[in-house]
Design a protein around this motif. Sequence first.
Motif, mmCIF file in Angstrom:
data_model
loop_
_atom_site.group_PDB
_atom_site.id
_atom_site.type_symbol
_atom_site.label_atom_id
_atom_site.label_comp_id
_atom_site.label_asym_id
_atom_site.label_seq_id
_atom_site.Cartn_x
_atom_site.Cartn_y
_atom_site.Cartn_z
ATOM 1 N N HIS A 55 0.827 -1.193 0.000
ATOM 2 C CA HIS A 55 0.000 0.000 0.000
ATOM 3 C C HIS A 55 0.872 1.258 0.000
ATOM 4 O O HIS A 55 2.075 1.209 0.242
ATOM 5 C CB HIS A 55 -0.905 0.019 1.231
ATOM 6 N N VAL A 56 0.207 2.396 -0.227
ATOM 7 C CA VAL A 56 0.884 3.690 -0.147
ATOM 8 C C VAL A 56 -0.180 4.759 0.076
ATOM 9 O O VAL A 56 -1.258 4.721 -0.504
ATOM 10 C CB VAL A 56 1.703 3.994 -1.431
ATOM 11 N N HIS A 57 0.117 5.701 0.969
ATOM 12 C CA HIS A 57 -0.817 6.808 1.212
ATOM 13 C C HIS A 57 -0.830 7.722 -0.006
ATOM 14 O O HIS A 57 0.207 7.987 -0.621
ATOM 15 C CB HIS A 57 -0.396 7.592 2.458
ATOM 16 N N ALA A 58 -2.017 8.229 -0.364
ATOM 17 C CA ALA A 58 -2.140 9.093 -1.540
ATOM 18 C C ALA A 58 -1.236 10.315 -1.447
ATOM 19 O O ALA A 58 -0.708 10.790 -2.463
ATOM 20 C CB ALA A 58 -3.594 9.524 -1.713
ATOM 21 N N ASP A 59 -1.029 10.835 -0.236
ATOM 22 C CA ASP A 59 -0.165 12.013 -0.097
ATOM 23 C C ASP A 59 1.294 11.653 -0.348
ATOM 24 O O ASP A 59 2.073 12.499 -0.812
ATOM 25 C CB ASP A 59 -0.315 12.636 1.292
ATOM 26 N N ASP A 60 1.693 10.426 -0.056
ATOM 27 C CA ASP A 60 3.060 10.002 -0.372
ATOM 28 C C ASP A 60 3.249 9.821 -1.877
ATOM 29 O O ASP A 60 4.335 10.079 -2.408
ATOM 30 C CB ASP A 60 3.413 8.720 0.386
ATOM 31 N N PRO A 92 2.281 1.435 5.995
ATOM 32 C CA PRO A 92 0.986 1.016 5.434
ATOM 33 C C PRO A 92 -0.127 0.927 6.470
ATOM 34 O O PRO A 92 -1.261 1.339 6.199
ATOM 35 C CB PRO A 92 1.293 -0.351 4.812
ATOM 36 N N GLU A 93 0.168 0.424 7.662
ATOM 37 C CA GLU A 93 -0.891 0.273 8.658
ATOM 38 C C GLU A 93 -1.443 1.622 9.108
ATOM 39 O O GLU A 93 -2.640 1.764 9.383
ATOM 40 C CB GLU A 93 -0.422 -0.554 9.859
#
Length: 323
Positions: A199-204, A298-299
């Motif tokens: 996963h990856v945060h959209a802001d990253d 990710p968590e």
Amino acid sequence: MRVVVIGGSGHIGSFLVPRLVRLGHQVVNISRGQRASYVEDPAWQEVEHVTADRIAEDADGTFPSRVARLEPDAVVDLIGFTVESEKALVDALRGRTGHLLYCGSTWRHGPSQRVPIREDDPTPALGDYGAAKAATAAMLKAETASGGLDATSLHPGHIVGPGWHPIGPLGNADPSVWWKLSAGEPLPIPGIGTDFMHHVHADDVAQGFELALTNREAAAGEDFNLVAPSALNVRGYATVAASWFGRSADLRSVTWDEFRRTTSQEFHDSSWNHLVRDHYFSIDKARTMLGYNPGHEPEAAILEAVRWLIENDRLHVATPLTV
């Protein structure tokens, strides 16, 4: 710079567009105009909006010239899905625009052969979507190498953020998975639960695009993985998620045939497509060449999304979050 963002109201653009405005860029957002961004930000008041249906305009050949007429210094394409569409855009921008940044996908790589997967690892794509992303990235790399348009492709993993359902512990968006984990009920998992999802945060992801835009010389002709610093496998993800509700995960290993009988075709197919790839990626290249430094494990990114869904009555769970 004058930066045109194609599809700027979506998952990535909701974070990227305000970043670009705060950097002092003049930003134009091209979208269908059917929804607001996922995250409110006063920076949107400074954005120029253009309404366009890319699919329809690609079909009649007018979309690339529409973008070129906006006279951008750089274009960020967040919704390019075919090689033909991107090639037409490149042809229209060549000699007129300095830099094209393209959003690919980690699914340009098929099932992992070794981990972490690096950008140049020879793992052929599985399925039409990934194959198109791989072919487009290769085309853009060749375009820059031949002395044409400076182009960069950036490849996010499973994008997570407030406002939409994350890919869950079983590799699908089945809300009943969250209910079972929050209730401490048995959760059937296909296989032994060692398959990874990255996963990856959209802001990253937005950070990665911002860095590639700012560091054009380093980014031109390159491709980059954009994912969280670590990845979760099925058992680890489910165990962490259950703990958010003060529960221990009760995981029951089943065969894929048994799993198919206990879930819908849609969720079964999503689980298969996510888990068969067993993806865990390296971000060493983006760190070294761009200074990429993702701020979310990710968590943490997934918990933010789940909390938003619960608080906005978009996800029903048996017990409240305890974190």
